[in-house]
Write a protein that holds these residues in place. Structure first.
Motif, PDB file in Angstrom:
ATOM      1  N   TYR A   1      23.125 -52.968  48.317  1.00 29.87           N
ATOM      2  CA  TYR A   1      23.803 -52.167  47.299  1.00 29.87           C
ATOM      3  C   TYR A   1      24.020 -52.892  45.968  1.00 29.87           C
ATOM      4  CZ  TYR A   1      27.179 -49.274  44.886  1.00 29.87           C
ATOM      5  OH  TYR A   1      27.810 -48.520  43.924  1.00 29.87           O
ATOM      6  N   PRO A   2      24.442 -54.159  45.960  1.00 32.71           N
ATOM      7  CA  PRO A   2      24.643 -54.817  44.654  1.00 32.71           C
ATOM      8  C   PRO A   2      23.402 -54.818  43.772  1.00 32.71           C
ATOM      9  CG  PRO A   2      25.675 -56.095  46.398  1.00 32.71           C
ATOM     10  CD  PRO A   2      24.866 -55.028  47.079  1.00 32.71           C
ATOM     11  N   LYS A   3      22.212 -54.832  44.370  1.00 32.05           N
ATOM     12  CA  LYS A   3      20.972 -54.838  43.582  1.00 32.05           C
ATOM     13  C   LYS A   3      20.607 -53.456  43.064  1.00 32.05           C
ATOM     14  CE  LYS A   3      19.001 -58.464  46.537  1.00 32.05           C
ATOM     15  NZ  LYS A   3      17.858 -58.816  47.415  1.00 32.05           N
ATOM     16  N   PHE A   4      21.082 -52.417  43.759  1.00 32.88           N
ATOM     17  CA  PHE A   4      20.630 -51.060  43.449  1.00 32.88           C
ATOM     18  C   PHE A   4      21.776 -50.130  43.047  1.00 32.88           C
ATOM     19  CE2 PHE A   4      17.468 -52.843  46.351  1.00 32.88           C
ATOM     20  CZ  PHE A   4      16.281 -52.499  45.748  1.00 32.88           C
ATOM     21  N   LYS A   5      22.937 -50.668  42.733  1.00 39.43           N
ATOM     22  CA  LYS A   5      24.097 -49.822  42.460  1.00 39.43           C
ATOM     23  C   LYS A   5      23.873 -48.888  41.276  1.00 39.43           C
ATOM     24  CE  LYS A   5      27.776 -51.785  40.930  1.00 39.43           C
ATOM     25  NZ  LYS A   5      28.961 -52.692  40.838  1.00 39.43           N
ATOM     26  N   SER A   6      23.048 -49.284  40.318  1.00 34.33           N
ATOM     27  CA  SER A   6      22.818 -48.449  39.140  1.00 34.33           C
ATOM     28  C   SER A   6      22.021 -47.191  39.460  1.00 34.33           C
ATOM     29  CB  SER A   6      22.107 -49.243  38.049  1.00 34.33           C
ATOM     30  OG  SER A   6      20.810 -49.634  38.475  1.00 34.33           O
ATOM     31  N   VAL A   7      21.316 -47.183  40.601  1.00 36.37           N
ATOM     32  CA  VAL A   7      20.509 -46.014  40.975  1.00 36.37           C
ATOM     33  C   VAL A   7      20.954 -45.446  42.315  1.00 36.37           C
ATOM     34  CG1 VAL A   7      18.472 -46.694  39.650  1.00 36.37           C
ATOM     35  CG2 VAL A   7      18.738 -47.514  42.008  1.00 36.37           C
ATOM     36  N   SER A   8      22.165 -45.776  42.732  1.00 33.59           N
ATOM     37  CA  SER A   8      22.656 -45.310  44.021  1.00 33.59           C
ATOM     38  C   SER A   8      23.970 -44.563  43.857  1.00 33.59           C
ATOM     39  CB  SER A   8      22.832 -46.499  44.980  1.00 33.59           C
ATOM     40  OG  SER A   8      23.155 -46.076  46.284  1.00 33.59           O
ATOM     41  N   ILE A   9      24.556 -44.173  44.987  1.00 29.50           N
ATOM     42  CA  ILE A   9      25.838 -43.484  45.010  1.00 29.50           C
ATOM     43  C   ILE A   9      26.957 -44.517  44.872  1.00 29.50           C
ATOM     44  CG2 ILE A   9      27.372 -42.069  46.439  1.00 29.50           C
ATOM     45  CD1 ILE A   9      24.857 -40.976  47.810  1.00 29.50           C
ATOM     46  N   LYS A  10      27.955 -44.219  44.062  1.00 26.99           N
ATOM     47  CA  LYS A  10      29.042 -45.170  43.839  1.00 26.99           C
ATOM     48  C   LYS A  10      29.702 -45.529  45.165  1.00 26.99           C
ATOM     49  CE  LYS A  10      33.008 -46.143  40.887  1.00 26.99           C
ATOM     50  NZ  LYS A  10      33.912 -45.629  39.827  1.00 26.99           N
ATOM     51  N   THR A  11      29.819 -46.832  45.418  1.00 27.26           N
ATOM     52  CA  THR A  11      30.292 -47.325  46.711  1.00 27.26           C
ATOM     53  C   THR A  11      31.194 -48.542  46.520  1.00 27.26           C
ATOM     54  OG1 THR A  11      28.216 -46.611  47.761  1.00 27.26           O
ATOM     55  CG2 THR A  11      29.546 -48.208  48.963  1.00 27.26           C
ATOM     56  N   LEU A  12      32.244 -48.616  47.315  1.00 26.83           N
ATOM     57  CA  LEU A  12      33.100 -49.793  47.367  1.00 26.83           C
ATOM     58  C   LEU A  12      33.050 -50.347  48.785  1.00 26.83           C
ATOM     59  CD1 LEU A  12      36.164 -48.558  45.268  1.00 26.83           C
ATOM     60  CD2 LEU A  12      34.309 -50.063  44.538  1.00 26.83           C
ATOM     61  N   ILE A  13      32.897 -51.658  48.913  1.00 28.47           N
ATOM     62  CA  ILE A  13      32.649 -52.283  50.210  1.00 28.47           C
ATOM     63  C   ILE A  13      33.751 -53.285  50.539  1.00 28.47           C
ATOM     64  CG2 ILE A  13      31.007 -53.662  51.551  1.00 28.47           C
ATOM     65  CD1 ILE A  13      28.796 -52.557  49.718  1.00 28.47           C
ATOM     66  N   HIS A  14      34.231 -53.231  51.780  1.00 31.47           N
ATOM     67  CA  HIS A  14      35.299 -54.119  52.235  1.00 31.47           C
ATOM     68  C   HIS A  14      34.875 -54.872  53.493  1.00 31.47           C
ATOM     69  CE1 HIS A  14      38.129 -52.241  49.450  1.00 31.47           C
ATOM     70  NE2 HIS A  14      37.674 -51.065  49.856  1.00 31.47           N
ATOM     71  N   GLU A  15      35.137 -56.162  53.516  1.00 28.62           N
ATOM     72  CA  GLU A  15      34.897 -56.936  54.728  1.00 28.62           C
ATOM     73  C   GLU A  15      35.971 -56.577  55.752  1.00 28.62           C
ATOM     74  OE1 GLU A  15      34.834 -61.608  56.175  1.00 28.62           O
ATOM     75  OE2 GLU A  15      34.333 -61.103  54.091  1.00 28.62           O
ATOM     76  N   LEU A  16      35.551 -56.342  56.985  1.00 32.80           N
ATOM     77  CA  LEU A  16      36.487 -55.947  58.026  1.00 32.80           C
ATOM     78  C   LEU A  16      37.020 -57.167  58.771  1.00 32.80           C
ATOM     79  CD1 LEU A  16      34.699 -52.840  59.598  1.00 32.80           C
ATOM     80  CD2 LEU A  16      36.659 -52.857  58.045  1.00 32.80           C
ATOM     81  N   PRO A  17      38.332 -57.268  58.944  1.00 29.73           N
ATOM     82  CA  PRO A  17      38.882 -58.367  59.744  1.00 29.73           C
ATOM     83  C   PRO A  17      38.462 -58.182  61.204  1.00 29.73           C
ATOM     84  CG  PRO A  17      40.593 -56.773  59.199  1.00 29.73           C
ATOM     85  CD  PRO A  17      39.381 -56.378  58.408  1.00 29.73           C
ATOM     86  N   GLU A  18      38.262 -59.275  61.897  1.00 35.23           N
ATOM     87  CA  GLU A  18      37.789 -59.207  63.280  1.00 35.23           C
ATOM     88  C   GLU A  18      38.728 -58.413  64.194  1.00 35.23           C
ATOM     89  OE1 GLU A  18      34.571 -59.810  65.736  1.00 35.23           O
ATOM     90  OE2 GLU A  18      34.817 -60.234  63.598  1.00 35.23           O
ATOM     91  N   PRO A  19      40.053 -58.468  64.024  1.00 40.75           N
ATOM     92  CA  PRO A  19      40.921 -57.631  64.866  1.00 40.75           C
ATOM     93  C   PRO A  19      40.629 -56.136  64.726  1.00 40.75           C
ATOM     94  CG  PRO A  19      42.213 -59.370  63.856  1.00 40.75           C
ATOM     95  CD  PRO A  19      40.847 -59.417  63.217  1.00 40.75           C
ATOM     96  N   PHE A  20      40.206 -55.713  63.527  1.00 34.93           N
ATOM     97  CA  PHE A  20      39.870 -54.292  63.342  1.00 34.93           C
ATOM     98  C   PHE A  20      38.569 -53.958  64.077  1.00 34.93           C
ATOM     99  CE2 PHE A  20      38.127 -50.622  61.047  1.00 34.93           C
ATOM    100  CZ  PHE A  20      39.218 -49.762  61.111  1.00 34.93           C
ATOM    101  N   VAL A  21      37.636 -54.895  64.119  1.00 37.88           N
ATOM    102  CA  VAL A  21      36.399 -54.685  64.876  1.00 37.88           C
ATOM    103  C   VAL A  21      36.723 -54.524  66.353  1.00 37.88           C
ATOM    104  CG1 VAL A  21      34.168 -55.683  65.527  1.00 37.88           C
ATOM    105  CG2 VAL A  21      35.025 -55.964  63.189  1.00 37.88           C
ATOM    106  N   TYR A  22      37.614 -55.374  66.881  1.00 38.29           N
ATOM    107  CA  TYR A  22      38.043 -55.243  68.279  1.00 38.29           C
ATOM    108  C   TYR A  22      38.719 -53.891  68.503  1.00 38.29           C
ATOM    109  CZ  TYR A  22      37.235 -60.279  68.671  1.00 38.29           C
ATOM    110  OH  TYR A  22      36.657 -61.526  68.670  1.00 38.29           O
TER     111      TYR A  22
END
Length: 336
Positions: free
Chosen positions: A15-36
């Motif tokens: 996404y960082p390379k193609f954000k100008s031609v893609s859908i607006k997106t915000l990305i968050h790293e997930l803490p491991e407890p949330f993955v569990y």
């Protein structure tokens, strides 16, 4: 397929390379407890601790404010069966709430590779539209498709060293209520050459696509050569696009070649064979009539989870569907 090819298709990678031609997106790293938390299978679905009141989903998932309704009276003999403690992710919840506001109040979520499309039925809207953290949590926890991302991301890799990436991400993509499903297409790239384009919604006949087929093909091919081919490092892959009413092409996603990626109106055998053909012609496939709709391809599980080997139930079903399609192609409204 190599792990590196799969990794390039993670949204936080491309996404960082193609954000100008893609859908607006915000990305968050997930803490491991949330993955569990997403992988937890036992017990009832419990909302994170800070979610309450208007941010809960009444009659669907547990609201902590109503916990007294579940308390066991003294002397019942069940004092030991207290409800499990609610999980707590205050920092992640705050970031997600802020992102939803930034993106206009509604988003659709996905993890590194996949969106929880198979759990849309459980949402109050019947779609992936989310306006709160609780709605996102419900979709993610209810999805079987996301198990692929969480546990089986590299199962098809010849150089597999792990079953999952070291870190998971949650991508929140701006929700556009006016998007038309008939304007979504999957494109197939082999040896850095665009060889096929397919209608993504393969269960519906859209006359408008037939009317604009050549125009759409030209726009998508130009978009590929100008924006995708020079910047995406893999030699073999697929990418999804959306064509707006104004004719602009927007990049939606990348997927690996083969494996768990659905080939839509192609088969992977056809795509492999077409690669060897001479010329730069692109095979653009759409549903040509109501009689040639191909049922059964719109599934809620990764492609490599389906048993399509010769003689399997899916193999027999698809053979019958193809045969029926050829017969019905001669029906009166075949060219409608």
């Amino acid at each position: 397929m190599k792990e590196a090819e799969v990794n390039r298709c993670q949204i936080q990678e491309w996404y960082p390379k193609f954000k100008s031609v893609s859908i607006k997106t915000l990305i968050h790293e997930l803490p491991e407890p949330f993955v569990y938390y997403l992988l937890e299978e036992s017990g009832p679905f419990i909302l994170p601790q800070s979610i309450s009141g208007d941010d809960a989903l009444p009659q669907r998932i547990h609201n902590p404010e109503e916990e007294e309704d579940y308390e066991v009276s003294e002397g019942s003999g069940d004092e030991s069966e207290s409800p499990p403690p609610a999980p707590c992710f205050p920092e992640l919840e705050l970031k997600i709430k802020e992102s939803i506001k930034t993106l206009g109040g509604a988003v659709f979520p996905k993890l590194n590779w996949s969106a929880p499309k198979d759990s849309a039925w459980i949402a109050t809207t019947g779609t992936l539209r989310c306006s709160s953290f609780s709605e996102i949590a419900l979709l993610l926890r209810s999805s079987d498709t996301l198990i692929h991302d969480l546990c089986h991301a590299y199962d098809s890799c010849s150089d597999k060293t792990s079953s999952r990436p070291p870190t998971f991400f949650l991508a929140l993509r701006k929700w556009y209520p006016s998007l038309l499903p008939e304007m979504e297409f999957r494109c197939f790239v082999r040896d850095r050459r665009l060889i096929g384009i397919s209608q993504r919604e393969v269960t519906v006949f859209y006359p408008v696509i037939q009317d604009k087929k050549h125009e759409l093909e030209a726009s998508i091919c130009e978009f590929f050569w100008d924006n995708v081919q020079p910047r995406f490092e893999s030699e073999n892959y697929t990418f999804d696009v959306y064509v707006t009413r104004a004719g602009r092409v927007k990049l939606v996603d990348f997927n690996p070649w083969g494996a768990f990626t659905l080939p839509m109106l192609f088969s992977w055998e056809e795509l492999e064979q077409s690669f060897g053909e001479e010329g730069d012609n692109v095979d653009f496939r759409i549903i040509e009539s109501r009689c040639t709709v191909r049922p059964g391809l719109k599934t809620a599980v990764p492609y490599d989870y389906l048993d399509i080997s010769p003689g399997s139930g899916w193999d027999q079903f698809l053979r019958k569907a193809d045969e029926e399609g050829r017969k019905q192609a001669q029906c009166p409204d075949a060219g409608a």
